[in-house]
Write a protein that holds these residues in place. Structure first.
Motif, PDB file in Angstrom:
ATOM      1  N   ALA A  26      -9.281  -3.034  13.984  1.00 21.72           N
ATOM      2  CA  ALA A  26     -10.713  -3.348  13.993  1.00 21.72           C
ATOM      3  C   ALA A  26     -11.122  -4.067  12.710  1.00 21.72           C
ATOM      4  CB  ALA A  26     -11.535  -2.068  14.170  1.00 21.72           C
ATOM      5  N   LEU A  27     -10.352  -3.857  11.631  1.00 21.67           N
ATOM      6  CA  LEU A  27     -10.614  -4.551  10.370  1.00 21.67           C
ATOM      7  C   LEU A  27      -9.966  -5.940  10.349  1.00 21.67           C
ATOM      8  CD1 LEU A  27     -10.018  -1.640   7.807  1.00 21.67           C
ATOM      9  CD2 LEU A  27     -12.218  -2.561   8.573  1.00 21.67           C
ATOM     10  N   GLY A  28      -9.253  -6.283  11.414  1.00 15.60           N
ATOM     11  CA  GLY A  28      -8.606  -7.597  11.496  1.00 15.60           C
ATOM     12  C   GLY A  28      -7.269  -7.636  10.785  1.00 15.60           C
ATOM     13  N   ALA A  29      -6.559  -6.509  10.761  1.00 16.50           N
ATOM     14  CA  ALA A  29      -5.290  -6.432  10.040  1.00 16.50           C
ATOM     15  C   ALA A  29      -4.225  -5.787  10.917  1.00 16.50           C
ATOM     16  CB  ALA A  29      -5.479  -5.629   8.755  1.00 16.50           C
ATOM     17  N   SER A  30      -2.988  -5.897  10.473  1.00 18.95           N
ATOM     18  CA  SER A  30      -1.853  -5.269  11.145  1.00 18.95           C
ATOM     19  C   SER A  30      -1.236  -4.244  10.207  1.00 18.95           C
ATOM     20  CB  SER A  30      -0.791  -6.315  11.495  1.00 18.95           C
ATOM     21  OG  SER A  30      -1.333  -7.319  12.300  1.00 18.95           O
ATOM     22  N   PHE A  31      -0.643  -3.187  10.788  1.00 16.15           N
ATOM     23  CA  PHE A  31      -0.088  -2.086  10.010  1.00 16.15           C
ATOM     24  C   PHE A  31       1.413  -1.990  10.275  1.00 16.15           C
ATOM     25  CE2 PHE A  31       0.219   2.736   9.452  1.00 16.15           C
ATOM     26  CZ  PHE A  31       0.251   2.655   8.073  1.00 16.15           C
ATOM     27  N   TYR A  32       2.190  -1.914   9.191  1.00 18.25           N
ATOM     28  CA  TYR A  32       3.645  -1.836   9.255  1.00 18.25           C
ATOM     29  C   TYR A  32       4.114  -0.629   8.454  1.00 18.25           C
ATOM     30  CZ  TYR A  32       3.183  -6.758  10.554  1.00 18.25           C
ATOM     31  OH  TYR A  32       2.822  -7.928  11.167  1.00 18.25           O
ATOM     32  N   LYS A  33       5.182  -0.003   8.926  1.00 23.28           N
ATOM     33  CA  LYS A  33       5.726   1.153   8.217  1.00 23.28           C
ATOM     34  C   LYS A  33       7.241   1.028   8.119  1.00 23.28           C
ATOM     35  CE  LYS A  33       4.127   5.298   8.934  1.00 23.28           C
ATOM     36  NZ  LYS A  33       3.634   6.552   9.511  1.00 23.28           N
ATOM     37  N   SER A  34       7.779   1.481   6.979  1.00 22.15           N
ATOM     38  CA  SER A  34       9.223   1.658   6.829  1.00 22.15           C
ATOM     39  C   SER A  34       9.424   3.121   6.474  1.00 22.15           C
ATOM     40  CB  SER A  34       9.780   0.744   5.737  1.00 22.15           C
ATOM     41  OG  SER A  34       9.440   1.215   4.448  1.00 22.15           O
ATOM     42  N   THR A  35      10.643   3.483   6.141  1.00 21.22           N
ATOM     43  CA  THR A  35      10.893   4.884   5.792  1.00 21.22           C
ATOM     44  C   THR A  35      10.198   5.268   4.499  1.00 21.22           C
ATOM     45  OG1 THR A  35      12.953   4.208   4.722  1.00 21.22           O
ATOM     46  CG2 THR A  35      13.101   4.994   7.005  1.00 21.22           C
ATOM     47  N   ILE A  36       9.891   4.294   3.642  1.00 18.71           N
ATOM     48  CA  ILE A  36       9.291   4.598   2.339  1.00 18.71           C
ATOM     49  C   ILE A  36       7.892   4.006   2.179  1.00 18.71           C
ATOM     50  CG2 ILE A  36       9.544   4.303  -0.167  1.00 18.71           C
ATOM     51  CD1 ILE A  36      12.564   4.164   0.301  1.00 18.71           C
ATOM     52  N   ASN A  37       7.728   2.751   2.551  1.00 18.53           N
ATOM     53  CA  ASN A  37       6.484   2.024   2.269  1.00 18.53           C
ATOM     54  C   ASN A  37       5.682   1.718   3.522  1.00 18.53           C
ATOM     55  OD1 ASN A  37       6.901   1.581  -0.619  1.00 18.53           O
ATOM     56  ND2 ASN A  37       8.605   0.299   0.023  1.00 18.53           N
ATOM     57  N   ASN A  38       4.386   1.530   3.297  1.00 15.91           N
ATOM     58  CA  ASN A  38       3.477   1.043   4.331  1.00 15.91           C
ATOM     59  C   ASN A  38       2.936  -0.298   3.869  1.00 15.91           C
ATOM     60  OD1 ASN A  38       3.704   3.529   5.661  1.00 15.91           O
ATOM     61  ND2 ASN A  38       1.950   4.363   4.558  1.00 15.91           N
ATOM     62  N   VAL A  39       2.703  -1.179   4.813  1.00 16.84           N
ATOM     63  CA  VAL A  39       2.124  -2.478   4.497  1.00 16.84           C
ATOM     64  C   VAL A  39       1.016  -2.768   5.495  1.00 16.84           C
ATOM     65  CG1 VAL A  39       2.537  -4.977   4.453  1.00 16.84           C
ATOM     66  CG2 VAL A  39       4.233  -3.434   3.492  1.00 16.84           C
TER      67      VAL A  39
END
Length: 183
Positions: A26-39
């Motif tokens: 809804a904020l116009g962004a995409s969410f990514y996850k790895s085992t350690i970091n989020n982007v």
């Protein structure tokens, strides 16, 4: 390929997975996850005000905290079009409020992101031992002093550094005086 797609592909190549979040989308962004970091990846289409970016970051932080995500290992990557000025880019990255942010203008900017290091080849530095030879007399004196003071193994004290500096200053003054006398 535009920088948003390049960044998306680079994240996927580094083991990140896309996670669906209605609030983040809804904020116009995409969410990514790895085992350690989020982007969180967002494309800036126009020269947005810094206050809008700040508001976006605070809203995003709140969403992540409500979802029990680790905000300390979360980064926001803003993919920036060419029309956006460098002052805005600078303000984005230097604003330490809420979340860590990077402005991505080109593929080279991706190399500045610490957790994407495994994607690019990192060359180990070669050992560079300085050998006293027929070089500069000041360099010879510095190397001799370091060896005498066990400076290869231990950190030199302020007094030792001052002594070395005084020794070199005296050598420079003596050389200057000898030039003056020979002229």
């Amino acid at each position: 390929m535009d920088i948003f797609n390049t960044t998306h592909n680079r994240l996927l190549d580094n083991g990140f997975a896309v996670y669906y979040s209605k609030e983040i989308e809804a904020l116009g962004a995409s969410f990514y996850k790895s085992t350690i970091n989020n982007v969180v990846l967002k494309k800036l289409h126009y020269d947005e005000e810094l206050s809008l970016i700040r508001t976006f970051s605070w809203d995003l932080r709140s969403i992540l905290m409500e979802g029990k995500e680790n905000i300390w290992n979360t980064y926001v990557l803003f993919c920036v079009d060419d029309e956006i000025d460098f002052e805005t880019i600078y303000k984005i990255e230097r604003d330490t409020k809420s979340l860590r942010k990077y402005a991505i203008c080109s593929e080279l900017d991706l190399n500045r992101i610490p957790f994407l290091d495994e994607y690019r080849e990192i060359k180990k530095p070669t050992k560079n031992d300085v050998v006293v030879g027929d070089g500069n007399e000041y360099l010879k004196e510095i190397i001799h002093f370091i060896e005498e003071s066990d400076g290869r193994q231990n950190k030199l004290t302020v007094d030792q550094l001052n002594a070395l500096m005084n020794k070199i200053i005296n050598m420079v003054e003596l050389r200057y005086e000898n030039r003056q006398n020979n002229s």
